[in-house]
Design a protein around this motif. Structure first.
Motif, PDB file in Angstrom:
ATOM      1  N   VAL A 113     -10.894   2.309   6.671  1.00  0.00           N
ATOM      2  CA  VAL A 113     -10.876   2.699   8.078  1.00  0.00           C
ATOM      3  C   VAL A 113      -9.426   2.777   8.567  1.00  0.00           C
ATOM      4  CG1 VAL A 113     -11.725   2.165  10.403  1.00  0.00           C
ATOM      5  CG2 VAL A 113     -13.133   1.601   8.396  1.00  0.00           C
ATOM      6  N   ALA A 114      -8.982   3.981   8.827  1.00  0.00           N
ATOM      7  CA  ALA A 114      -7.587   4.206   9.224  1.00  0.00           C
ATOM      8  C   ALA A 114      -7.384   3.880  10.699  1.00  0.00           C
ATOM      9  CB  ALA A 114      -7.229   5.672   8.951  1.00  0.00           C
ATOM     10  N   PRO A 115      -6.167   3.483  11.115  1.00  0.00           N
ATOM     11  CA  PRO A 115      -4.976   3.381  10.263  1.00  0.00           C
ATOM     12  C   PRO A 115      -5.032   2.123   9.395  1.00  0.00           C
ATOM     13  CG  PRO A 115      -4.457   2.713  12.489  1.00  0.00           C
ATOM     14  CD  PRO A 115      -5.879   3.175  12.511  1.00  0.00           C
ATOM     15  N   VAL A 116      -4.697   2.303   8.127  1.00  0.00           N
ATOM     16  CA  VAL A 116      -4.705   1.153   7.232  1.00  0.00           C
ATOM     17  C   VAL A 116      -3.744   1.411   6.073  1.00  0.00           C
ATOM     18  CG1 VAL A 116      -6.650   1.915   5.759  1.00  0.00           C
ATOM     19  CG2 VAL A 116      -6.266  -0.537   6.123  1.00  0.00           C
ATOM     20  N   THR A 117      -3.146   0.290   5.585  1.00  0.00           N
ATOM     21  CA  THR A 117      -2.204   0.400   4.476  1.00  0.00           C
ATOM     22  C   THR A 117      -2.612  -0.565   3.378  1.00  0.00           C
ATOM     23  OG1 THR A 117      -0.388   1.017   5.933  1.00  0.00           O
ATOM     24  CG2 THR A 117       0.228   0.063   3.804  1.00  0.00           C
ATOM     25  N   ILE A 118      -2.599  -0.078   2.159  1.00  0.00           N
ATOM     26  CA  ILE A 118      -2.848  -0.949   1.009  1.00  0.00           C
ATOM     27  C   ILE A 118      -1.595  -0.873   0.143  1.00  0.00           C
ATOM     28  CG2 ILE A 118      -4.324  -1.341  -1.004  1.00  0.00           C
ATOM     29  CD1 ILE A 118      -6.570   0.025   0.758  1.00  0.00           C
ATOM     30  N   ALA A 119      -0.900  -2.000   0.069  1.00  0.00           N
ATOM     31  CA  ALA A 119       0.417  -1.989  -0.567  1.00  0.00           C
ATOM     32  C   ALA A 119       0.303  -1.901  -2.096  1.00  0.00           C
ATOM     33  CB  ALA A 119       1.189  -3.238  -0.148  1.00  0.00           C
ATOM     34  N   ASP A 120       1.429  -1.761  -2.762  1.00  0.00           N
ATOM     35  CA  ASP A 120       1.490  -1.580  -4.220  1.00  0.00           C
ATOM     36  C   ASP A 120       0.631  -2.615  -4.940  1.00  0.00           C
ATOM     37  OD1 ASP A 120       3.351   0.330  -3.623  1.00  0.00           O
ATOM     38  OD2 ASP A 120       5.082  -0.778  -4.423  1.00  0.00           O
ATOM     39  N   GLY A 121      -0.140  -2.162  -5.887  1.00  0.00           N
ATOM     40  CA  GLY A 121      -0.929  -3.088  -6.685  1.00  0.00           C
ATOM     41  C   GLY A 121      -2.128  -3.672  -5.966  1.00  0.00           C
ATOM     42  N   GLY A 122      -2.353  -3.290  -4.722  1.00  0.00           N
ATOM     43  CA  GLY A 122      -3.515  -3.787  -3.981  1.00  0.00           C
ATOM     44  C   GLY A 122      -4.800  -3.368  -4.681  1.00  0.00           C
ATOM     45  N   PHE A 123      -5.822  -4.251  -4.586  1.00  0.00           N
ATOM     46  CA  PHE A 123      -7.074  -3.995  -5.312  1.00  0.00           C
ATOM     47  C   PHE A 123      -8.217  -4.152  -4.317  1.00  0.00           C
ATOM     48  CE2 PHE A 123     -10.493  -4.457  -8.236  1.00  0.00           C
ATOM     49  CZ  PHE A 123     -10.059  -4.035  -9.493  1.00  0.00           C
ATOM     50  N   VAL A 124      -9.027  -3.168  -4.192  1.00  0.00           N
ATOM     51  CA  VAL A 124     -10.148  -3.236  -3.245  1.00  0.00           C
ATOM     52  C   VAL A 124     -11.444  -3.308  -4.044  1.00  0.00           C
ATOM     53  CG1 VAL A 124     -11.432  -1.930  -1.479  1.00  0.00           C
ATOM     54  CG2 VAL A 124      -8.924  -2.058  -1.373  1.00  0.00           C
TER      55      VAL A 124
ATOM     56  N   GLY B  84     -13.459  10.305  16.172  1.00  0.00           N
ATOM     57  CA  GLY B  84     -14.163  11.171  17.114  1.00  0.00           C
ATOM     58  C   GLY B  84     -13.222  11.739  18.159  1.00  0.00           C
ATOM     59  N   ALA B  85     -12.020  11.132  18.276  1.00  0.00           N
ATOM     60  CA  ALA B  85     -11.050  11.634  19.249  1.00  0.00           C
ATOM     61  C   ALA B  85      -9.681  11.849  18.607  1.00  0.00           C
ATOM     62  CB  ALA B  85     -10.928  10.653  20.406  1.00  0.00           C
ATOM     63  N   ASN B  86      -9.249  10.871  17.825  1.00  0.00           N
ATOM     64  CA  ASN B  86      -7.920  10.960  17.213  1.00  0.00           C
ATOM     65  C   ASN B  86      -7.991  10.769  15.712  1.00  0.00           C
ATOM     66  OD1 ASN B  86      -6.244  11.168  19.684  1.00  0.00           O
ATOM     67  ND2 ASN B  86      -7.261   9.220  20.125  1.00  0.00           N
ATOM     68  N   LYS B  87      -6.914  11.228  15.056  1.00  0.00           N
ATOM     69  CA  LYS B  87      -6.829  11.066  13.602  1.00  0.00           C
ATOM     70  C   LYS B  87      -5.798   9.997  13.276  1.00  0.00           C
ATOM     71  CE  LYS B  87      -8.947  15.164  12.275  1.00  0.00           C
ATOM     72  NZ  LYS B  87      -8.651  16.555  11.975  1.00  0.00           N
ATOM     73  N   PHE B  88      -6.031   9.262  12.211  1.00  0.00           N
ATOM     74  CA  PHE B  88      -5.140   8.165  11.815  1.00  0.00           C
ATOM     75  C   PHE B  88      -4.847   8.228  10.322  1.00  0.00           C
ATOM     76  CE2 PHE B  88      -7.669   6.844  15.452  1.00  0.00           C
ATOM     77  CZ  PHE B  88      -6.682   6.460  16.348  1.00  0.00           C
ATOM     78  N   PRO B  89      -3.661   7.738   9.938  1.00  0.00           N
ATOM     79  CA  PRO B  89      -3.276   7.843   8.523  1.00  0.00           C
ATOM     80  C   PRO B  89      -3.711   6.634   7.682  1.00  0.00           C
ATOM     81  CG  PRO B  89      -1.403   7.112   9.818  1.00  0.00           C
ATOM     82  CD  PRO B  89      -2.542   7.265  10.783  1.00  0.00           C
ATOM     83  N   THR B  90      -3.806   6.885   6.392  1.00  0.00           N
ATOM     84  CA  THR B  90      -4.054   5.837   5.404  1.00  0.00           C
ATOM     85  C   THR B  90      -2.895   5.889   4.411  1.00  0.00           C
ATOM     86  OG1 THR B  90      -6.436   6.085   5.621  1.00  0.00           O
ATOM     87  CG2 THR B  90      -5.655   5.065   3.588  1.00  0.00           C
ATOM     88  N   HIS B  91      -2.367   4.710   4.060  1.00  0.00           N
ATOM     89  CA  HIS B  91      -1.291   4.676   3.070  1.00  0.00           C
ATOM     90  C   HIS B  91      -1.688   3.798   1.905  1.00  0.00           C
ATOM     91  CE1 HIS B  91       1.321   6.745   5.844  1.00  0.00           C
ATOM     92  NE2 HIS B  91       1.038   5.845   6.775  1.00  0.00           N
ATOM     93  N   LEU B  92      -1.629   4.352   0.717  1.00  0.00           N
ATOM     94  CA  LEU B  92      -1.882   3.561  -0.489  1.00  0.00           C
ATOM     95  C   LEU B  92      -0.593   3.573  -1.301  1.00  0.00           C
ATOM     96  CD1 LEU B  92      -5.368   5.000  -1.643  1.00  0.00           C
ATOM     97  CD2 LEU B  92      -4.904   3.301   0.112  1.00  0.00           C
ATOM     98  N   GLY B  93      -0.190   2.409  -1.777  1.00  0.00           N
ATOM     99  CA  GLY B  93       1.058   2.338  -2.543  1.00  0.00           C
ATOM    100  C   GLY B  93       0.853   2.769  -3.987  1.00  0.00           C
ATOM    101  N   ASP B  94       1.782   2.306  -4.855  1.00  0.00           N
ATOM    102  CA  ASP B  94       1.686   2.607  -6.290  1.00  0.00           C
ATOM    103  C   ASP B  94       0.698   1.642  -6.943  1.00  0.00           C
ATOM    104  OD1 ASP B  94       3.733   4.419  -5.878  1.00  0.00           O
ATOM    105  OD2 ASP B  94       5.308   3.053  -6.584  1.00  0.00           O
ATOM    106  N   GLY B  95       0.030   2.108  -7.964  1.00  0.00           N
ATOM    107  CA  GLY B  95      -0.835   1.231  -8.756  1.00  0.00           C
ATOM    108  C   GLY B  95      -1.965   0.586  -7.973  1.00  0.00           C
ATOM    109  N   VAL B  96      -2.385   1.224  -6.925  1.00  0.00           N
ATOM    110  CA  VAL B  96      -3.496   0.684  -6.119  1.00  0.00           C
ATOM    111  C   VAL B  96      -4.818   1.027  -6.809  1.00  0.00           C
ATOM    112  CG1 VAL B  96      -4.736   1.064  -3.930  1.00  0.00           C
ATOM    113  CG2 VAL B  96      -2.246   0.718  -3.931  1.00  0.00           C
ATOM    114  N   PHE B  97      -5.797   0.124  -6.680  1.00  0.00           N
ATOM    115  CA  PHE B  97      -7.130   0.406  -7.232  1.00  0.00           C
ATOM    116  C   PHE B  97      -8.151   0.283  -6.106  1.00  0.00           C
ATOM    117  CE2 PHE B  97     -11.200  -0.451  -9.095  1.00  0.00           C
ATOM    118  CZ  PHE B  97     -11.222   0.315 -10.260  1.00  0.00           C
ATOM    119  N   ILE B  98      -8.868   1.367  -5.842  1.00  0.00           N
ATOM    120  CA  ILE B  98      -9.914   1.323  -4.809  1.00  0.00           C
ATOM    121  C   ILE B  98     -11.253   1.359  -5.530  1.00  0.00           C
ATOM    122  CG2 ILE B  98     -10.869   2.405  -2.732  1.00  0.00           C
ATOM    123  CD1 ILE B  98      -7.952   1.592  -2.354  1.00  0.00           C
ATOM    124  N   GLY B  99     -12.017   0.301  -5.443  1.00  0.00           N
ATOM    125  CA  GLY B  99     -13.320   0.243  -6.101  1.00  0.00           C
ATOM    126  C   GLY B  99     -14.272   1.271  -5.508  1.00  0.00           C
ATOM    127  N   SER B 100     -15.293   1.582  -6.271  1.00  0.00           N
ATOM    128  CA  SER B 100     -16.221   2.637  -5.868  1.00  0.00           C
ATOM    129  C   SER B 100     -16.889   2.345  -4.535  1.00  0.00           C
ATOM    130  CB  SER B 100     -17.309   2.799  -6.933  1.00  0.00           C
ATOM    131  OG  SER B 100     -16.708   3.238  -8.121  1.00  0.00           O
TER     132      SER B 100
END
Ligand code: UD1
Ligand code: CA
Length: 453
Positions: free
Chosen positions: A406-417, A385-401
């Protein structure tokens, strides 16, 4: 030595618009810009633009060291308009006069006209079935040029003449200055008519050369929106025909609009109702589906854009598969073999090779590595609502449906959500993150029953 004077001071009352007439757009560019581009094609030493109505806007719209604007305070006629710029022209030059509202004039025709301009003036004429509104070319019994008569000053007999003045005139600058000083405004419109210089030259015993244009479209001017639309259709058809002849498979030349610069490789195909704006580059074998809007984008070889996709200020790699119904917003940068499916919106985001977001997602201010999969319904919450934040996803990441990142957030290589998660904390490489309420199953549960009244 050539100098070009472009007349662009008129108001364009019949456009019924606050925008000066010459700034109305044809194929995405102001009318005047088309004329300036044609003038540049002739390599003149200088281009003069006579401005009047909306002079500040018009002057601001023409750029380049080779262009000088001259203000015509009151619009007293085309002759008066030329007189505003002529003193700034080198007396030894040849002057070519063009109109800012006649955008399709070809450089080839103008070269022909200039080639027949010697020490006498020459004029570009055209033969048209309906000469209404144009000045008529009057010739004598030996077909020699006599004068141009404006419609409002013409006799019944003269009005029947189908040879018209296009308005384009070329003459030695010093001669034009002398001739113009002898033009008066004793006519039906009380204006100083530029074409009167031709009649005066002839009275002085000069032979005025009349060059006839072979292309009826190039002489057409824009006075109202109907004529602007007609010229737009003519130009679009020509652009599409050129693409077809260059080997681009355009499905229907009447249903493609190009409003900018398009560069195509080999084997490109473009289906119906496509709009390409700004700078668009399509690599070899790119396929654009029906009803796509693409603005300022580069699309790599073999990429398929499915119907109804909207792409703006994006770079798309090779072998990608986009859409249908994809929306790629500014700052989208896709590697090769990326898949963006229906109802996926990306903005200011990079996706590495082979990554996918196949359905219903918002990916904003995000970097995605290679070979990652973003499930349906995933949202990157990049804005609080005031600022923008980044999201980083590594290689081979899987984000479930249906996950919310919620940024800022990082999901490293092979991370599975896990599906349905709300992710607020970073996920380490190869970890599984489950951010959802645990499911409870309650046996013997009683369904509510309707109460008796
Ligand atoms: C003009 C010609 C006519 C020709 C026709 C071709 C004259 C008198 N008539 O008529 O013979 O058949 O073009 O299209 O030249 N302009 C100025 N300042 C002025 C008046 C006009 O800059 O004081 C500019 C206009 O913005 C326009 C161009 O000159 O770009 C032509 O003026 P316009 O009034 O449209 O002339 P037409 O009546 O069409
Ligand atoms: Ca006109």
């Amino acid at each position: 030595m050539l100098e070009v004077i472009i007349l662009a001071a008129g108001k364009g009352t019949r456009m019924r618009s606050a925008i000066p007439k010459v700034l109305h757009k044809l194929a995405g560019k102001p009318l005047l810009e088309h004329v300036v581009a044609t003038a540049r094609n002739l390599s003149p030493t200088k281009i003069h633009v006579v401005v009047g109505h909306g002079s500040e806007q018009v002057s601001a719209a023409v750029s380049g060291d080779d262009v000088t604007c001259h203000k015509q305070q009151n619009q007293l006629g085309t002759g008066h308009a030329v007189a505003q710029a002529l003193p700034q022209c080198d007396p030894a030059s040849t002057v070519l006069i063009l109109f800012g509202d006649v955008p399709l004039m070809s450089a080839k025709t103008l070269r022909n006209l200039l080639a027949s301009t010697t020490d006498a003036p020459s004029v570009l004429a055209a033969h048209i079935p309906d000469p209404t509104g144009y000045g008529r070319v009057i010739r004598d019994a030996h077909q020699r040029f006599v004068e141009i008569v404006e419609e409002k000053d013409a006799s019944e007999e003269q009005r029947a003449v189908q040879e018209v003045n296009t308005g384009v005139i070329a003459a030695p600058a010093s001669l034009l200055t002398t001739l113009l000083s002898r033009v008066n405004n004793q006519n039906a419109q009380a204006e100083y008519y530029l074409p009167d210089v031709l009649g005066i030259a002839r009275e002085d015993g000069m032979t005025v050369n009349v060059v006839v244009s072979k292309d009826p479209a190039e002489i057409l001017g824009v006075n109202n929106r109907l004529q602007l639309e007609e010229l737009e259709r003519i130009l679009q058809q020509r652009l599409a025909e050129k693409l077809l002849l260059d080997g681009v498979a355009v499905s229907d030349r009447r249903r493609l609009d190009i409003r900018g610069e398009l560069t195509c490789g080999e084997g490109v195909s473009i289906d119906i109702n496509v709009l390409l704006e700004g700078d668009v580059t399509l690599g070899d074998n790119v396929t654009i589906g029906a009803n796509c809007v693409i603005r300022d984008a580069a699309i790599g070889a073999n990429t398929v854009i499915q119907p109804f996709s909207h792409i703006e200020r994006a770079v798309i790699g090779t072998d990608c598969f986009i859409g249908p119904y994809a929306r790629l917003r500014p700052g989208t940068d896709l590697g090769s073999a990326v898949r963006i499916g229906n109802f996926v919106e990306t903005k200011n985001s990079t996706l590495g090779a082979g990554s996918k977001a196949n359905h219903l997602a918002y990916i904003g201010d995000t970097t995605v590595g290679e070979g990652s999969n973003i499930g349906a319904g995933t949202i990157t919450c990049n804005y609080d609502g005031a600022n923008k934040f980044p999201t980083h996803l590594g290689d081979g990441v899987f984000i479930g449906s249906n996950s919310t990142l919620v940024a800022p957030v990082t999901i490293a290589d092979g991370g599975f959500v896990a599906a349905g998660s709300v992710i607020t904390k970073d996920v380490l490489a190869d970890d599984l993150a489950v951010g959802r309420a645990k499911q409870r199953n309650i046996s013997g549960w009683q369904k509510p029953t309707k109460e008796e009244q």
